[in-house]
Design a protein around this motif. Structure first.
Motif, PDB file in Angstrom:
ATOM      1  N   TRP A 102      -9.392  20.963 -33.964  1.00  0.00           N
ATOM      2  CA  TRP A 102     -10.250  19.666 -33.999  1.00  0.00           C
ATOM      3  C   TRP A 102      -9.937  19.744 -32.490  1.00  0.00           C
ATOM      4  O   TRP A 102     -11.044  19.144 -31.709  1.00  0.00           O
ATOM      5  N   GLU A 103      -9.396  19.943 -31.756  1.00  0.00           N
ATOM      6  CA  GLU A 103      -9.310  20.073 -30.245  1.00  0.00           C
ATOM      7  C   GLU A 103     -10.186  21.279 -29.610  1.00  0.00           C
ATOM      8  O   GLU A 103     -11.005  20.703 -28.750  1.00  0.00           O
ATOM      9  N   LEU A 104     -10.589  22.250 -30.362  1.00  0.00           N
ATOM     10  CA  LEU A 104     -11.696  23.250 -30.240  1.00  0.00           C
ATOM     11  C   LEU A 104     -12.902  22.682 -30.105  1.00  0.00           C
ATOM     12  O   LEU A 104     -13.727  22.165 -29.357  1.00  0.00           O
ATOM     13  N   SER A 105     -13.332  21.168 -30.985  1.00  0.00           N
ATOM     14  CA  SER A 105     -14.530  21.018 -31.045  1.00  0.00           C
ATOM     15  C   SER A 105     -14.596  20.154 -30.513  1.00  0.00           C
ATOM     16  O   SER A 105     -16.157  19.916 -29.716  1.00  0.00           O
ATOM     17  N   GLU A 106     -13.989  19.107 -30.462  1.00  0.00           N
ATOM     18  CA  GLU A 106     -13.567  17.757 -29.169  1.00  0.00           C
ATOM     19  C   GLU A 106     -14.222  17.900 -27.664  1.00  0.00           C
ATOM     20  O   GLU A 106     -15.168  17.578 -27.542  1.00  0.00           O
ATOM     21  N   ARG A 109     -17.026  17.174 -32.192  1.00  0.00           N
ATOM     22  CA  ARG A 109     -16.271  15.628 -32.256  1.00  0.00           C
ATOM     23  C   ARG A 109     -16.581  15.014 -31.680  1.00  0.00           C
ATOM     24  O   ARG A 109     -16.697  15.824 -30.176  1.00  0.00           O
ATOM     25  N   PRO A 110     -16.343  13.582 -31.345  1.00  0.00           N
ATOM     26  CA  PRO A 110     -16.748  12.897 -29.961  1.00  0.00           C
ATOM     27  C   PRO A 110     -15.583  13.478 -29.190  1.00  0.00           C
ATOM     28  O   PRO A 110     -13.971  13.144 -29.424  1.00  0.00           O
ATOM     29  N   ARG A 111     -15.874  13.101 -27.733  1.00  0.00           N
ATOM     30  CA  ARG A 111     -14.889  13.317 -26.426  1.00  0.00           C
ATOM     31  C   ARG A 111     -14.093  11.665 -26.827  1.00  0.00           C
ATOM     32  O   ARG A 111     -15.059  10.978 -26.418  1.00  0.00           O
ATOM     33  N   ASP A 155     -13.914  13.890 -19.340  1.00  0.00           N
ATOM     34  CA  ASP A 155     -15.068  13.889 -18.829  1.00  0.00           C
ATOM     35  C   ASP A 155     -14.967  15.193 -18.247  1.00  0.00           C
ATOM     36  O   ASP A 155     -14.687  15.987 -17.726  1.00  0.00           O
ATOM     37  N   ILE A 156     -15.710  16.681 -18.964  1.00  0.00           N
ATOM     38  CA  ILE A 156     -15.541  17.736 -19.744  1.00  0.00           C
ATOM     39  C   ILE A 156     -16.614  18.614 -19.130  1.00  0.00           C
ATOM     40  O   ILE A 156     -17.271  18.659 -19.538  1.00  0.00           O
ATOM     41  N   GLN A 157     -16.042  19.665 -18.010  1.00  0.00           N
ATOM     42  CA  GLN A 157     -16.902  20.800 -17.505  1.00  0.00           C
ATOM     43  C   GLN A 157     -16.672  21.966 -18.759  1.00  0.00           C
ATOM     44  O   GLN A 157     -15.236  22.970 -18.566  1.00  0.00           O
ATOM     45  N   VAL A 158     -17.708  22.250 -19.526  1.00  0.00           N
ATOM     46  CA  VAL A 158     -16.955  24.128 -20.097  1.00  0.00           C
ATOM     47  C   VAL A 158     -17.175  24.895 -19.864  1.00  0.00           C
ATOM     48  O   VAL A 158     -18.666  25.041 -19.312  1.00  0.00           O
ATOM     49  N   HIS A 159     -16.641  25.852 -19.511  1.00  0.00           N
ATOM     50  CA  HIS A 159     -16.928  27.809 -18.784  1.00  0.00           C
ATOM     51  C   HIS A 159     -16.429  28.845 -19.643  1.00  0.00           C
ATOM     52  O   HIS A 159     -15.054  28.601 -20.622  1.00  0.00           O
ATOM     53  N   ARG A 160     -17.797  28.758 -19.686  1.00  0.00           N
ATOM     54  CA  ARG A 160     -17.638  30.450 -21.087  1.00  0.00           C
ATOM     55  C   ARG A 160     -17.262  31.516 -20.270  1.00  0.00           C
ATOM     56  O   ARG A 160     -18.365  31.614 -19.678  1.00  0.00           O
ATOM     57  N   GLU A 161     -17.268  32.425 -20.973  1.00  0.00           N
ATOM     58  CA  GLU A 161     -17.114  34.026 -20.108  1.00  0.00           C
ATOM     59  C   GLU A 161     -16.692  34.208 -18.997  1.00  0.00           C
ATOM     60  O   GLU A 161     -16.573  34.763 -18.235  1.00  0.00           O
ATOM     61  N   VAL A 162     -15.601  33.759 -19.051  1.00  0.00           N
ATOM     62  CA  VAL A 162     -14.454  34.150 -17.438  1.00  0.00           C
ATOM     63  C   VAL A 162     -13.745  35.302 -17.873  1.00  0.00           C
ATOM     64  O   VAL A 162     -13.076  35.008 -19.640  1.00  0.00           O
TER      65      VAL A 162
END
Length: 182
Positions: free
Chosen positions: A81-85, A133-135, A140-147
Protein backbone atom coordinates in the motif's frame (compact mmCIF):
# COMPACT_ATOMS: atom_id res chain seq x y z
CA UNK A 1 -7.78 9.07 13.61
CA UNK A 2 -5.87 8.03 16.68
CA UNK A 3 -3.47 10.64 17.99
CA UNK A 4 -0.25 9.76 19.78
CA UNK A 5 -0.33 10.24 23.50
CA UNK A 6 1.77 9.96 26.61
CA UNK A 7 0.79 7.40 29.22
CA UNK A 8 2.26 6.15 32.43
CA UNK A 9 3.55 2.61 32.77
CA UNK A 10 4.33 1.27 36.24
CA UNK A 11 6.63 -1.72 36.48
CA UNK A 12 8.18 -3.77 39.22
CA UNK A 13 11.98 -3.73 39.02
CA UNK A 14 14.25 -6.69 39.71
CA UNK A 15 14.99 -5.39 43.20
CA UNK A 16 11.28 -5.42 44.01
CA UNK A 17 10.77 -1.66 43.89
CA UNK A 18 8.30 0.01 41.56
CA UNK A 19 9.18 2.54 38.86
CA UNK A 20 7.01 4.72 36.67
CA UNK A 21 7.82 5.53 33.05
CA UNK A 22 6.21 7.88 30.52
CA UNK A 23 5.49 5.95 27.32
CA UNK A 24 4.83 7.79 24.06
CA UNK A 25 2.86 6.24 21.22
CA UNK A 26 -0.49 5.58 19.62
CA UNK A 27 -1.32 2.28 21.28
CA UNK A 28 0.17 -1.06 22.20
CA UNK A 29 -0.28 -2.04 18.54
CA UNK A 30 1.77 0.88 17.21
CA UNK A 31 3.46 -0.60 14.11
CA UNK A 32 4.88 1.06 11.01
CA UNK A 33 6.37 -0.47 7.87
CA UNK A 34 9.47 0.79 6.07
CA UNK A 35 10.17 -0.19 2.45
CA UNK A 36 13.41 0.18 0.50
CA UNK A 37 12.81 -0.34 -3.25
CA UNK A 38 15.84 -1.62 -5.19
CA UNK A 39 16.21 -2.09 -8.93
CA UNK A 40 18.45 -5.12 -9.49
CA UNK A 41 19.13 -4.21 -13.13
CA UNK A 42 20.60 -0.74 -12.62
CA UNK A 43 21.56 -1.30 -8.94
CA UNK A 44 19.67 1.75 -7.63
CA UNK A 45 17.22 2.59 -4.88
CA UNK A 46 14.10 4.71 -4.76
CA UNK A 47 13.75 7.14 -1.85
CA UNK A 48 11.15 9.71 -0.94
CA UNK A 49 11.64 13.23 0.34
CA UNK A 50 9.09 14.93 2.53
CA UNK A 51 8.73 17.36 5.41
CA UNK A 52 9.64 15.96 8.83
CA UNK A 53 7.87 18.09 11.46
CA UNK A 54 10.10 16.99 14.37
CA UNK A 55 13.39 18.32 12.97
CA UNK A 56 11.40 20.93 11.01
CA UNK A 57 13.01 20.17 7.65
CA UNK A 58 12.67 18.18 4.46
CA UNK A 59 14.51 14.85 4.62
CA UNK A 60 14.95 11.87 2.36
CA UNK A 61 14.02 8.42 3.55
CA UNK A 62 12.47 5.07 2.92
CA UNK A 63 8.85 4.64 2.01
CA UNK A 64 7.09 4.36 5.37
CA UNK A 65 3.68 4.34 6.93
CA UNK A 66 1.68 3.24 9.92
CA UNK A 67 0.12 -0.19 9.78
CA UNK A 68 -3.60 0.68 9.75
CA UNK A 69 -6.82 -1.29 9.29
CA UNK A 70 -7.15 0.06 5.72
CA UNK A 71 -4.07 -1.99 4.81
CA UNK A 72 -5.93 -5.28 4.94
CA UNK A 73 -4.47 -7.04 7.94
CA UNK A 74 -0.83 -7.79 7.16
CA UNK A 75 2.46 -5.92 7.26
CA UNK A 76 3.18 -7.08 3.70
CA UNK A 77 -0.09 -5.57 2.46
CA UNK A 78 0.76 -2.35 4.33
CA UNK A 79 4.17 -2.28 2.62
CA UNK A 80 2.58 -2.71 -0.82
CA UNK A 81 0.00 0.00 0.00
CA UNK A 82 2.71 2.47 1.03
CA UNK A 83 4.78 1.69 -2.08
CA UNK A 84 1.83 2.76 -4.21
CA UNK A 85 0.82 5.76 -2.10
CA UNK A 86 4.23 7.30 -1.51
CA UNK A 87 6.56 6.11 -4.30
CA UNK A 88 3.99 5.44 -7.05
CA UNK A 89 5.35 1.89 -7.36
CA UNK A 90 3.84 -1.58 -7.21
CA UNK A 91 5.03 -5.15 -7.24
CA UNK A 92 5.20 -6.58 -10.74
CA UNK A 93 5.57 -10.13 -12.01
CA UNK A 94 9.33 -10.09 -11.40
CA UNK A 95 9.13 -8.18 -8.10
CA UNK A 96 9.88 -9.56 -4.68
CA UNK A 97 9.06 -8.20 -1.22
CA UNK A 98 11.57 -9.37 1.38
CA UNK A 99 11.36 -8.91 5.14
CA UNK A 100 14.68 -7.55 6.38
CA UNK A 101 13.98 -8.90 9.87
CA UNK A 102 11.95 -12.10 9.66
CA UNK A 103 13.07 -13.15 13.14
CA UNK A 104 12.23 -9.85 14.86
CA UNK A 105 8.81 -10.77 16.23
CA UNK A 106 6.69 -7.62 16.21
CA UNK A 107 9.46 -5.58 14.62
CA UNK A 108 12.08 -3.24 16.04
CA UNK A 109 11.23 -1.05 19.01
CA UNK A 110 11.59 2.62 18.12
CA UNK A 111 13.30 3.44 21.40
CA UNK A 112 13.18 2.97 25.15
CA UNK A 113 10.18 5.24 25.78
CA UNK A 114 8.01 4.53 22.74
CA UNK A 115 5.40 1.88 22.03
CA UNK A 116 6.16 2.15 18.29
CA UNK A 117 7.61 -0.83 16.42
CA UNK A 118 9.01 -0.88 12.89
CA UNK A 119 8.95 -3.64 10.26
CA UNK A 120 11.50 -3.16 7.44
CA UNK A 121 11.18 -4.57 3.92
CA UNK A 122 13.27 -4.62 0.76
CA UNK A 123 11.22 -4.44 -2.47
CA UNK A 124 13.06 -5.75 -5.52
CA UNK A 125 12.27 -4.67 -9.07
CA UNK A 126 9.07 -2.72 -8.51
CA UNK A 127 7.26 -1.25 -11.49
CA UNK A 128 5.46 2.05 -11.92
CA UNK A 129 1.93 2.10 -10.58
CA UNK A 130 -0.28 3.66 -13.25
CA UNK A 131 -3.11 3.99 -10.71
CA UNK A 132 -1.41 4.77 -7.39
CA UNK A 133 -3.29 5.13 -4.14
CA UNK A 134 -4.00 8.71 -3.13
CA UNK A 135 -1.58 10.30 -0.71
CA UNK A 136 -2.62 11.61 2.67
CA UNK A 137 -3.30 15.35 2.65
CA UNK A 138 -0.07 16.25 4.46
CA UNK A 139 2.15 14.08 2.25
CA UNK A 140 3.97 16.53 -0.01
CA UNK A 141 6.35 13.92 -1.38
CA UNK A 142 9.10 14.09 -3.97
CA UNK A 143 10.21 10.70 -5.28
CA UNK A 144 13.94 10.17 -5.95
CA UNK A 145 14.61 7.28 -8.30
CA UNK A 146 17.98 5.83 -9.32
CA UNK A 147 19.82 6.57 -6.08
CA UNK A 148 23.08 4.60 -6.22
CA UNK A 149 24.47 2.61 -3.30
CA UNK A 150 27.28 5.17 -2.97
CA UNK A 151 24.82 8.07 -3.03
CA UNK A 152 22.66 6.40 -0.38
CA UNK A 153 25.72 5.85 1.84
CA UNK A 154 26.65 9.53 1.37
CA UNK A 155 23.14 10.66 2.38
CA UNK A 156 23.43 8.49 5.49
CA UNK A 157 26.84 9.91 6.44
CA UNK A 158 25.53 13.46 5.95
CA UNK A 159 22.55 12.82 8.24
CA UNK A 160 20.02 13.39 5.45
CA UNK A 161 17.83 10.42 6.54
CA UNK A 162 16.10 9.93 9.88
CA UNK A 163 17.39 7.23 12.22
CA UNK A 164 14.87 4.54 11.25
CA UNK A 165 15.46 5.06 7.52
CA UNK A 166 19.22 5.05 8.12
CA UNK A 167 19.10 1.77 10.05
CA UNK A 168 16.87 -0.01 7.57
CA UNK A 169 18.78 1.33 4.54
CA UNK A 170 21.98 -0.11 6.01
CA UNK A 171 20.20 -3.42 6.63
CA UNK A 172 19.00 -3.39 3.01
CA UNK A 173 22.48 -2.68 1.67
CA UNK A 174 23.83 -5.47 3.88
CA UNK A 175 21.24 -7.92 2.57
CA UNK A 176 22.11 -7.00 -1.02
CA UNK A 177 25.85 -7.34 -0.35
CA UNK A 178 25.52 -10.74 1.38
CA UNK A 179 23.41 -11.99 -1.52
CA UNK A 180 25.81 -10.71 -4.21
CA UNK A 181 23.36 -8.18 -5.61
CA UNK A 182 25.59 -5.08 -5.27
Amino acid sequence: TEIASMRERKVKLKDGTEASFSIFGRSENDVSVFVLPFNTKNKTFTLVEEFHPGPNQHMKGLIAGMFEPKHGGSAEKAAVWELSEEARLKLGEESKLISLAPDAQGGFSQDKYSSAHFLPFLALDCVEDARPRPRDREEDIQVHREVSVDDLRKLIKEGKLNMASTSFALMGIGYLEVNGMV
